[in-house]
Design a protein around this motif. Structure first.
Motif, PDB file in Angstrom:
ATOM      1  N   THR A  35     -37.759  -0.886 -41.139  1.00 15.91           N
ATOM      2  CA  THR A  35     -37.441   0.481 -40.719  1.00 15.91           C
ATOM      3  C   THR A  35     -36.450   0.454 -39.562  1.00 15.91           C
ATOM      4  O   THR A  35     -35.485   1.229 -39.527  1.00 15.91           O
ATOM      5  N   PHE A  36     -36.677  -0.446 -38.616  1.00 15.69           N
ATOM      6  CA  PHE A  36     -35.778  -0.580 -37.470  1.00 15.69           C
ATOM      7  C   PHE A  36     -34.366  -0.939 -37.920  1.00 15.69           C
ATOM      8  O   PHE A  36     -33.387  -0.326 -37.481  1.00 15.69           O
ATOM      9  N   ARG A  80     -39.487  -1.560 -30.086  1.00 20.99           N
ATOM     10  CA  ARG A  80     -39.805  -2.531 -29.030  1.00 20.99           C
ATOM     11  C   ARG A  80     -41.275  -2.436 -28.649  1.00 20.99           C
ATOM     12  O   ARG A  80     -41.977  -3.438 -28.534  1.00 20.99           O
ATOM     13  N   GLN A  81     -41.765  -1.227 -28.474  1.00 19.93           N
ATOM     14  CA  GLN A  81     -43.157  -1.040 -28.073  1.00 19.93           C
ATOM     15  C   GLN A  81     -44.122  -1.479 -29.171  1.00 19.93           C
ATOM     16  O   GLN A  81     -45.133  -2.123 -28.901  1.00 19.93           O
ATOM     17  N   LYS A  82     -43.805  -1.152 -30.417  1.00 25.43           N
ATOM     18  CA  LYS A  82     -44.664  -1.579 -31.532  1.00 25.43           C
ATOM     19  C   LYS A  82     -44.741  -3.100 -31.601  1.00 25.43           C
ATOM     20  O   LYS A  82     -45.810  -3.674 -31.819  1.00 25.43           O
ATOM     21  N   LEU A  88     -48.458  -8.976 -28.461  1.00 25.90           N
ATOM     22  CA  LEU A  88     -49.222  -9.332 -27.266  1.00 25.90           C
ATOM     23  C   LEU A  88     -50.725  -9.231 -27.475  1.00 25.90           C
ATOM     24  O   LEU A  88     -51.491  -9.827 -26.721  1.00 25.90           O
ATOM     25  N   HIS A  89     -51.154  -8.490 -28.491  1.00 27.38           N
ATOM     26  CA  HIS A  89     -52.579  -8.371 -28.770  1.00 27.38           C
ATOM     27  C   HIS A  89     -53.017  -9.240 -29.947  1.00 27.38           C
ATOM     28  O   HIS A  89     -54.129  -9.128 -30.430  1.00 27.38           O
ATOM     29  N   SER A  90     -52.128 -10.106 -30.373  1.00 28.87           N
ATOM     30  CA  SER A  90     -52.415 -10.984 -31.503  1.00 28.87           C
ATOM     31  C   SER A  90     -53.354 -12.114 -31.090  1.00 28.87           C
ATOM     32  O   SER A  90     -53.084 -12.843 -30.138  1.00 28.87           O
TER      33      SER A  90
END
Length: 134
Positions: A35-36, A80-82, A88-90
């Motif tokens: 999408t980006f 960027r936020q996604k 970072l939560h992986s």
């Protein structure tokens, strides 16, 4: 070993570069990445429609115009936020980082908590001084 020294060792080993490459590959392969890319292509087409001669001008001028448009567009900030939220939560990333830290400092007193705050301070201080992130 201080947290800063651990970070330096991880940089020297290439761990951050490997993680960055992995994050980019995962992002490009998933729906958000596609999408980006589509949104970026649309923005580029709009830029060209606004100024058909834009891409024949000086590269540094074009670069500045494109960067300005992208950085101020919601698509860039949203993607960027996604990516940051996902990566970072992986659990896999956390496990990999823990494993790499243990390889450098096998002492069980060093944990992600010990390393994370300095990394955050380093990142925010480098942003304030205009330095690039690692």
């Amino acid at each position: 070993m201080t947290p800063e020294e651990v970070v330096l060792q991880l940089k020297k080993k290439g761990t951050f570069d490997e993680l960055r490459k992995q994050a980019l590959q995962e992002f490009q392969a998933n729906e958000s990445g596609q999408t980006f890319i589509n949104d970026i292509q649309e923005i580029m087409q709009k830029l060209e429609a606004e100024d058909p001669a834009l891409f024949t001008k000086d590269k540094s001028h074009v670069h500045n115009i494109v960067l300005d448009r992208l950085e101020n567009h919601a698509v860039y900030n949203d993607a960027r936020q996604k990516m940051l939220d996902h990566y970072l939560h992986s659990e896999a990333v956390s496990t990999r980082i823990d494993k790499e830290i243990r390889a450098i400092v096998p002492d069980e007193t060093v944990t992600r908590r010990d390393v994370s705050p300095p990394r955050q301070r380093e990142r925010s201080s480098s942003k304030e001084s205009g330095e690039a992130d690692d």
